[in-house]
Design a protein around this motif. Sequence first.
Motif, short mmCIF file in Angstrom:
data_model
loop_
_atom_site.label_atom_id
_atom_site.label_comp_id
_atom_site.label_asym_id
_atom_site.label_seq_id
_atom_site.Cartn_x
_atom_site.Cartn_y
_atom_site.Cartn_z
N VAL A 173 -1.86 -0.41 -24.51
CA VAL A 173 -1.87 -1.81 -24.05
C VAL A 173 -1.28 -1.84 -22.65
O VAL A 173 -0.21 -1.28 -22.41
N ALA A 174 -1.98 -2.46 -21.72
CA ALA A 174 -1.50 -2.59 -20.34
C ALA A 174 -1.48 -4.06 -19.95
O ALA A 174 -2.26 -4.86 -20.47
N SER A 175 -0.58 -4.41 -19.05
CA SER A 175 -0.52 -5.78 -18.56
C SER A 175 -0.32 -5.80 -17.05
O SER A 175 0.50 -5.05 -16.52
N ILE A 176 -1.09 -6.64 -16.39
CA ILE A 176 -0.90 -6.90 -14.95
C ILE A 176 -0.39 -8.33 -14.84
O ILE A 176 -1.10 -9.29 -15.13
N LEU A 177 0.86 -8.48 -14.43
CA LEU A 177 1.54 -9.78 -14.44
C LEU A 177 1.09 -10.68 -13.30
O LEU A 177 0.97 -11.90 -13.47
N ASN A 178 0.89 -10.11 -12.14
CA ASN A 178 0.54 -10.87 -10.93
C ASN A 178 0.26 -9.86 -9.83
O ASN A 178 0.65 -8.70 -9.93
N ILE A 179 -0.41 -10.32 -8.78
CA ILE A 179 -0.62 -9.48 -7.59
C ILE A 179 -0.44 -10.36 -6.35
O ILE A 179 -1.18 -11.33 -6.16
N SER A 180 0.55 -10.03 -5.55
CA SER A 180 0.79 -10.73 -4.28
C SER A 180 1.29 -9.70 -3.28
O SER A 180 1.67 -8.59 -3.67
N PRO A 181 1.29 -10.01 -1.98
CA PRO A 181 1.62 -9.00 -0.97
C PRO A 181 2.96 -8.32 -1.19
O PRO A 181 3.98 -8.98 -1.40
N ASP A 182 2.95 -7.00 -1.18
CA ASP A 182 4.18 -6.20 -1.30
C ASP A 182 3.87 -4.77 -0.86
O ASP A 182 2.72 -4.31 -0.97
N HIS A 183 4.87 -4.10 -0.36
CA HIS A 183 4.76 -2.68 0.03
C HIS A 183 3.60 -2.43 1.00
O HIS A 183 2.99 -1.35 0.99
N LEU A 184 3.30 -3.42 1.84
CA LEU A 184 2.20 -3.23 2.78
C LEU A 184 2.57 -2.23 3.87
O LEU A 184 1.69 -1.67 4.52
N ASP A 185 3.88 -1.98 4.04
CA ASP A 185 4.29 -0.95 4.98
C ASP A 185 3.87 0.43 4.50
O ASP A 185 3.67 1.35 5.29
N TYR A 186 3.68 0.59 3.18
CA TYR A 186 3.23 1.85 2.61
C TYR A 186 1.72 1.86 2.37
O TYR A 186 1.02 2.78 2.81
N HIS A 187 1.20 0.84 1.69
CA HIS A 187 -0.21 0.82 1.31
C HIS A 187 -1.14 0.44 2.47
O HIS A 187 -2.32 0.78 2.44
N GLY A 188 -0.60 -0.28 3.44
CA GLY A 188 -1.41 -0.62 4.62
C GLY A 188 -2.19 -1.91 4.47
O GLY A 188 -2.16 -2.76 5.36
#
Length: 439
Positions: A173-188
Amino acid sequence: MLNCSYDNSMGNFCFIGKRGLVIGEGVSGRGAVFALEKSGAAADVFSGSSDEFLQFCENRLFRYDVIVVSPGVPLHHAIFSWAKLHNIPLYGELELGYRLFKGEIAAITGTNGKTTTTSLVGEMFKNAGLETIVGGNIGNAFSKCAVEEEAKFAVLETSSFQLETIIDFKPKVASILNISPDHLDYHGTMHRYAKAKLNIAKNQTKEDTLILSADDIDIGHLKDFSPKSKVLYFSSKRKVDGAYLHDDDIYFCGEKICSIKNIKLNGEHNLKNALAAVAMSGVFEIRKDVICYTLANFSTSPHRLSLVATIDGKNYFNDSKATNIASALSAANSMRDITCMIMGGSDKGYDFSEFFSSLPSHITDIVLIGETAKKIEQAGNEAGFYNFSIVSSIEDAVLQASQKSVKNVLLSPACASFDMFRDYTERGCAFEKSVLKLK
């Protein structure tokens, strides 16, 4: 090539007599070393730049059988191309844990709420009498737990860094709680960041379940996302196929679980965390009375919107764990009266105009610290917000905020802490110490 006996149904590798190289010396790196050595392998550790790595390899007269990388090692690091060139298997630490663990996995990811939800689901499992590991991006590394503890279940917090390097990792079972900008210094880019989050369902089959927020995931992030697993949802705004709120009661698949009046967690964000936890535990058929008991007795993790003290009529809240814009906005919205925020820290590449476009009107003052202070002030001024004070320390920030005509003082930085502190915990402790000095 690593010559392992591997039974995919059991996830059981044989590392006896092999030699492994672990990249990174943090919690994950140390956990991977422990797991490899516990499994019969010798393990070396390296932490450094690409150039330093190539020099490191030149001084080795033997060949490695497996390489394990810690979360956050950039994909352009020489280790990745070097492993491919020399045909050496390379795993992320989370992947290593998966291949060593013999039980079923519940995995949680998202920009915000991962720690609270993971801890909450873990408590529900334990209160149900299930032998359960709780770890991953919190507590001990999964690989260490996998070889050290006898457990039939693992509840894991998983970060975008960990999910970016998975190969076969597959939670029941997997859950994705939310997605908002974060770690853009790493992911670009947001695309890369969101794609890493969605990886949590990459290997799931129709026998598995994915639980998605119906409220906090932009539909654009789900473009071309076609999970093979059964999909359920959670929502605090409407009825969904999964967990939802209706007339102040929590339901799962149409069955009333409990009233939100009985939940110890505070704030809308924590209500959503509770709904996700209810959905995950419901899929694992945890009894309703166990779920209700856990919700009634569970408290949030330290440094996450916790009341430190009430001094001279002002409430001081520690939300040092809010290291991104979405989390800080959630905390701001949870305040119920005139509030002064303390913000700022090391730069993660955010555009703070998003913060000020959504800032609730009861945030009347902001005290700024750290390297992002001027950047936040400029974004606020451009949005028509001018009530800023810039100070040089957390102690001065607390003192300045204490002099404002507000009901609440909220530390919710929307930034990482590394310009002034070791981590958000040290920042939160410094805030609490400064608050208590006001008494």
